[in-house]
Design an enzyme around this catalytic site. Sequence first.
Site, PDB file in Angstrom:
ATOM      1  N   GLU A 174       0.804  -1.218   0.000  1.00  3.47           N
ATOM      2  CA  GLU A 174       0.000   0.000   0.000  1.00  3.47           C
ATOM      3  C   GLU A 174       0.845   1.280   0.000  1.00  3.47           C
ATOM      4  OE1 GLU A 174      -3.809   0.078   0.599  1.00  3.47           O
ATOM      5  OE2 GLU A 174      -3.488  -1.859  -0.359  1.00  3.47           O
ATOM      6  N   HIS A 250      -4.282   2.104   7.359  1.00  4.83           N
ATOM      7  CA  HIS A 250      -2.872   2.358   7.054  1.00  4.83           C
ATOM      8  C   HIS A 250      -2.184   2.914   8.294  1.00  4.83           C
ATOM      9  CE1 HIS A 250      -4.074   2.975   2.580  1.00  4.83           C
ATOM     10  NE2 HIS A 250      -3.585   1.765   2.751  1.00  4.83           N
ATOM     11  N   CYS A 372      -2.453  11.784   3.433  1.00  2.98           N
ATOM     12  CA  CYS A 372      -2.837  10.865   2.357  1.00  2.98           C
ATOM     13  C   CYS A 372      -2.595  11.486   0.985  1.00  2.98           C
ATOM     14  CB  CYS A 372      -4.311  10.486   2.470  1.00  2.98           C
ATOM     15  SG  CYS A 372      -4.701   9.361   3.822  1.00  2.98           S
TER      16      CYS A 372
END
Length: 445
Positions: A174, A250, A372
């Site tokens: 990721e 995350h 992000c």
Amino acid sequence: MTTREFNFDGIVGPTHNYSGLSYGNVASTLQKNAPSNPRAAALQGLEKMRRVSTLGIGQAVLPPLRRPCLTFLRRVGMEGNDRQIIERAAATDPVLLAAAFSASNMWTANVATVSPSADCDDGRLHLTVANLTSNLHRSLESASTFRIMQFVFADERHFVVHPPLPAAQAFSDEGAANHTRLANRIDGPGLECFVYGRSAMRAGAQLPHRFPARQTLEASQAIARLHQLAPARTVFVQQNPIAIDGGVFHNDVIAVGNQNTLLCHEQAFVDQAQTLDQLKQQFADECGGTLCVIQIATKSFSLDDAVKSYFFNSQLLSRADGHMTLICPIECKELDSARFCIETTLDGDNPIDQVEYFDLRQSMLNGGGPACLRLRVVLTDSQQQAVHDGILFSEDLYQRLVQWVNAHYRQRLLPDDLRDPRLVEEVDSAMMELTEILQLPQDLL
């Protein structure tokens, strides 16, 4: 030679919508089928970039991907011309249509993992594009992202752009959202910390029960090998499965690090006390100096509030005066517990002495805060000169992009609107103009 950190922010795409595709992302699920405002989303992101650049931090932009991804729809059996393919997908499987239209590459913290040249044995910056196999809509990004990164970082004297890891569960990756680099000096050797949620090949590891663990240990280890990182300056840490089940999909939703400072929640990692001791010791041995760890207690800041506010998804930036600024979402100012944590941090004995709040609600509603939206890339002078300069941020570029967004983006978009053939025409027109603004080949997007 000087070294400078750049934040590569993704420009929010014109198909930004709330289709609820990201299982384990609480905000994405709660917002499903609500109307989005792509124009506001893009402008909010650009305003954040502008402010970061005024703080003296390097800033660059990455383009949105062209959507819908018709190649994907054809591969899963949707036949006909472009309009017929969209109509067929809308009629038979709207989830596939939503995946094809997803604008999720706006969250560039997930597009790759980056190791600066100071950490890599061959003295070049290494970048591995994430395969994002945990979610269908995100897995559609990797091939296009790889081409873009190859163009932006084309000079092989300075850069190595690795393709995504094999698209298998064992190597689920990721990107930088599960990677933190700690260093005493930005131009010195760093301690690269990889955070994983599960191991695909080792029995006995703690696992979440409610939501999937996306990053694997095996993926993180593979990236460390590809980047030629010294084992003594590489750490693999497991994310707390309790946090994953709480919506921390995350690591950057529960911890943020910058240079000699790590800010984390008490429930961020497995065996947290031992993990933090290990990080401090290795930092002292390999980087010199002392690692400043700021740990926020659960009793003052619950996991639910951490996820609700995205406090740990703030950007933590070093200013020229040696102190640090937190770039927080406005939700942190509005939530009492988050605001208390910020005030306590600012009053503490640590490098963080400033906070700025930003309205990024369009991204936040889909589960993405300030961190992000950016990929951190540490560049030397010569490397900066080798990067494609059409994406480097300036006031002129900001003004051109604002004008472009206002000309091409809708102010309201529902998942049902994805079947509108006019939307595809609007996106094509926007992307063609964007390639000119960013000086990109037309066939790259």
